[in-house]
Design a protein around this motif. Sequence first.
Motif, PDB file in Angstrom:
ATOM      1  N   LEU A 144       0.834  -1.212   0.000  1.00 41.91           N
ATOM      2  CA  LEU A 144       0.000   0.000   0.000  1.00 41.91           C
ATOM      3  C   LEU A 144       0.866   1.258   0.000  1.00 41.91           C
ATOM      4  O   LEU A 144       0.604   2.207  -0.756  1.00 41.91           O
ATOM      5  CB  LEU A 144      -0.896   0.016   1.241  1.00 41.91           C
ATOM      6  CG  LEU A 144      -2.158  -0.828   1.165  1.00 41.91           C
ATOM      7  CD1 LEU A 144      -2.812  -0.900   2.540  1.00 41.91           C
ATOM      8  CD2 LEU A 144      -3.135  -0.261   0.136  1.00 41.91           C
ATOM      9  N   LEU A 145       1.887   1.268   0.839  1.00 40.29           N
ATOM     10  CA  LEU A 145       2.734   2.470   0.926  1.00 40.29           C
ATOM     11  C   LEU A 145       3.469   2.704  -0.391  1.00 40.29           C
ATOM     12  O   LEU A 145       3.585   3.839  -0.862  1.00 40.29           O
ATOM     13  CB  LEU A 145       3.731   2.328   2.090  1.00 40.29           C
ATOM     14  CG  LEU A 145       3.083   2.338   3.487  1.00 40.29           C
ATOM     15  CD1 LEU A 145       4.109   1.992   4.557  1.00 40.29           C
ATOM     16  CD2 LEU A 145       2.439   3.693   3.782  1.00 40.29           C
ATOM     17  N   LYS A 146       3.952   1.628  -0.986  1.00 34.35           N
ATOM     18  CA  LYS A 146       4.642   1.774  -2.279  1.00 34.35           C
ATOM     19  C   LYS A 146       3.688   2.327  -3.329  1.00 34.35           C
ATOM     20  O   LYS A 146       4.015   3.236  -4.080  1.00 34.35           O
ATOM     21  CB  LYS A 146       5.205   0.412  -2.706  1.00 34.35           C
ATOM     22  CG  LYS A 146       5.909   0.418  -4.054  1.00 34.35           C
ATOM     23  CD  LYS A 146       6.621  -0.905  -4.257  1.00 34.35           C
ATOM     24  CE  LYS A 146       6.852  -1.233  -5.730  1.00 34.35           C
ATOM     25  NZ  LYS A 146       7.501  -0.197  -6.514  1.00 34.35           N
ATOM     26  N   MET A 147       2.467   1.787  -3.360  1.00 35.40           N
ATOM     27  CA  MET A 147       1.487   2.256  -4.357  1.00 35.40           C
ATOM     28  C   MET A 147       1.106   3.717  -4.127  1.00 35.40           C
ATOM     29  O   MET A 147       0.891   4.467  -5.077  1.00 35.40           O
ATOM     30  CB  MET A 147       0.233   1.390  -4.307  1.00 35.40           C
ATOM     31  CG  MET A 147       0.447   0.016  -4.910  1.00 35.40           C
ATOM     32  SD  MET A 147      -0.966  -1.048  -4.600  1.00 35.40           S
ATOM     33  CE  MET A 147      -1.125  -1.882  -6.163  1.00 35.40           C
ATOM     34  N   LEU A 148       1.022   4.100  -2.879  1.00 37.14           N
ATOM     35  CA  LEU A 148       0.603   5.478  -2.577  1.00 37.14           C
ATOM     36  C   LEU A 148       1.722   6.490  -2.762  1.00 37.14           C
ATOM     37  O   LEU A 148       1.474   7.634  -3.133  1.00 37.14           O
ATOM     38  CB  LEU A 148       0.115   5.571  -1.123  1.00 37.14           C
ATOM     39  CG  LEU A 148      -1.212   4.891  -0.805  1.00 37.14           C
ATOM     40  CD1 LEU A 148      -1.430   4.847   0.698  1.00 37.14           C
ATOM     41  CD2 LEU A 148      -2.358   5.653  -1.454  1.00 37.14           C
ATOM     42  N   LEU A 149       2.949   6.073  -2.490  1.00 37.66           N
ATOM     43  CA  LEU A 149       4.025   7.063  -2.355  1.00 37.66           C
ATOM     44  C   LEU A 149       5.086   7.016  -3.440  1.00 37.66           C
ATOM     45  O   LEU A 149       5.760   8.016  -3.680  1.00 37.66           O
ATOM     46  CB  LEU A 149       4.727   6.893  -0.995  1.00 37.66           C
ATOM     47  CG  LEU A 149       3.827   7.118   0.217  1.00 37.66           C
ATOM     48  CD1 LEU A 149       4.605   6.888   1.510  1.00 37.66           C
ATOM     49  CD2 LEU A 149       3.269   8.527   0.203  1.00 37.66           C
ATOM     50  N   GLU A 150       5.273   5.880  -4.081  1.00 40.58           N
ATOM     51  CA  GLU A 150       6.335   5.819  -5.072  1.00 40.58           C
ATOM     52  C   GLU A 150       5.910   6.549  -6.327  1.00 40.58           C
ATOM     53  O   GLU A 150       4.731   6.640  -6.641  1.00 40.58           O
ATOM     54  CB  GLU A 150       6.692   4.370  -5.410  1.00 40.58           C
ATOM     55  CG  GLU A 150       8.152   4.239  -5.781  1.00 40.58           C
ATOM     56  CD  GLU A 150       8.481   2.839  -6.232  1.00 40.58           C
ATOM     57  OE1 GLU A 150       9.577   2.397  -5.956  1.00 40.58           O
ATOM     58  OE2 GLU A 150       7.628   2.201  -6.874  1.00 40.58           O
ATOM     59  N   GLY A 151       6.845   7.106  -7.030  1.00 37.65           N
ATOM     60  CA  GLY A 151       6.495   7.859  -8.235  1.00 37.65           C
ATOM     61  C   GLY A 151       6.209   9.301  -7.901  1.00 37.65           C
ATOM     62  O   GLY A 151       5.920  10.113  -8.766  1.00 37.65           O
ATOM     63  N   ASP A 152       6.349   9.615  -6.603  1.00 39.62           N
ATOM     64  CA  ASP A 152       6.039  10.951  -6.109  1.00 39.62           C
ATOM     65  C   ASP A 152       7.352  11.653  -5.740  1.00 39.62           C
ATOM     66  O   ASP A 152       7.362  12.632  -5.014  1.00 39.62           O
ATOM     67  CB  ASP A 152       5.164  10.748  -4.855  1.00 39.62           C
ATOM     68  CG  ASP A 152       4.637  12.032  -4.289  1.00 39.62           C
ATOM     69  OD1 ASP A 152       4.512  12.979  -5.054  1.00 39.62           O
ATOM     70  OD2 ASP A 152       4.370  12.058  -3.071  1.00 39.62           O
ATOM     71  N   GLN A 153       8.475  11.072  -6.215  1.00 37.66           N
ATOM     72  CA  GLN A 153       9.795  11.604  -5.808  1.00 37.66           C
ATOM     73  C   GLN A 153      10.083  12.940  -6.467  1.00 37.66           C
ATOM     74  O   GLN A 153       9.796  13.143  -7.636  1.00 37.66           O
ATOM     75  CB  GLN A 153      10.915  10.617  -6.212  1.00 37.66           C
ATOM     76  CG  GLN A 153      10.681   9.192  -5.756  1.00 37.66           C
ATOM     77  CD  GLN A 153      11.081   8.994  -4.300  1.00 37.66           C
ATOM     78  OE1 GLN A 153      11.485   9.923  -3.624  1.00 37.66           O
ATOM     79  NE2 GLN A 153      10.942   7.780  -3.812  1.00 37.66           N
ATOM     80  N   VAL A 154      10.636  13.865  -5.718  1.00 40.21           N
ATOM     81  CA  VAL A 154      11.081  15.155  -6.273  1.00 40.21           C
ATOM     82  C   VAL A 154      12.605  15.112  -6.318  1.00 40.21           C
ATOM     83  O   VAL A 154      13.251  14.901  -5.296  1.00 40.21           O
ATOM     84  CB  VAL A 154      10.617  16.326  -5.377  1.00 40.21           C
ATOM     85  CG1 VAL A 154      11.115  17.641  -5.938  1.00 40.21           C
ATOM     86  CG2 VAL A 154       9.107  16.332  -5.270  1.00 40.21           C
ATOM     87  N   ASP A 155      13.175  15.250  -7.501  1.00 42.16           N
ATOM     88  CA  ASP A 155      14.657  15.153  -7.620  1.00 42.16           C
ATOM     89  C   ASP A 155      15.312  16.467  -7.211  1.00 42.16           C
ATOM     90  O   ASP A 155      14.733  17.514  -7.319  1.00 42.16           O
ATOM     91  CB  ASP A 155      15.040  14.809  -9.060  1.00 42.16           C
ATOM     92  CG  ASP A 155      14.540  13.412  -9.411  1.00 42.16           C
ATOM     93  OD1 ASP A 155      14.545  12.549  -8.510  1.00 42.16           O
ATOM     94  OD2 ASP A 155      14.120  13.209 -10.553  1.00 42.16           O
TER      95      ASP A 155
END
Length: 308
Positions: A297-308
Amino acid sequence: MFMKRHVLSMREFSKEEIDSVLDLAQSLEPLARGKKSSMLAGKILALLFFEPSTRTRMSFETAMKRLGGSVINLGPAEGSSISKGESLADTVRVIGGYADALVIRHPKEGSARLASQFSPVPVLNAGDGAGHHPTQTLLDLYTIRKESRLENLHVALVGDLKYGRTVHSLAYALSLYGADITLVSPPTLRMPDPIKADLSSKGTIVRETADLGEVIDNVDVLYMTRIQRERFPDPVEYQKVASSYRITPESLAGSQQNLIIMHPLPRVDEISPSVDDSSHARYFQQSFYGVPVRMALLKMLLEGDQVD
Ligand code: CP
């Protein structure tokens, strides 16, 4: 699909979405067992628990740390500005500015949904009074899928079906998989009528009894629950139904060979410790599966939301 989404109730999940969480949890299980990952490095999860918890609180913390993220914890309400009268709305607004997602457990039904209306980040409902506990349901489904099968099961939900939020969420989810459900409870702790009506409207076969002996030999999954003492307005009423059901090796003598016994835990006296080593017991595996499922769940909610 899941990014920035709140997780409040199982009713917001389709069967396909549930399957995708369970599939991802399966692939993350090696990480849940200790293999290193930095998938969520730099992400912060906030834990807001206004009711006691061991498994949900600690497995969320474990899940986040196993994925390389970190955790902040509101701690006991009396140590926070809640004790000065700060509202839940203001609290989640503020903490939502510190963290990337919030996990909340609260004694009041509807509190997680209220929090989601004020939080700038995803809210995960870790139990709202007698309402919902969707992440428990996902780990319950994961356990059933791993330890038995999900399709065409006969499941008995046993114990406090009135106040037990885990069974409210689970009954709904099982209906998506075509399960037959037998509800076993004292007459005063029956499953609320709107939940039963909803199950029946979906074509789920639902039976009701107060006698566990009627069904114990015929079910694939026995899902035991604790009588929720803390939700009884009158302690005398609690005493009348405390210890209504107890599973022992003797009570299992005629059960199906492949029966699995589950319990969201904590248990009081619903399952004798002498059952723990039986081939049917799955409740400790079940509590471990909270880690891979909450990682998913955490991976689905939070990954792809990274700010470089
Ligand atoms: N199953 C469950 O919610 O356990 P905790 O109350 O310990 O979190």
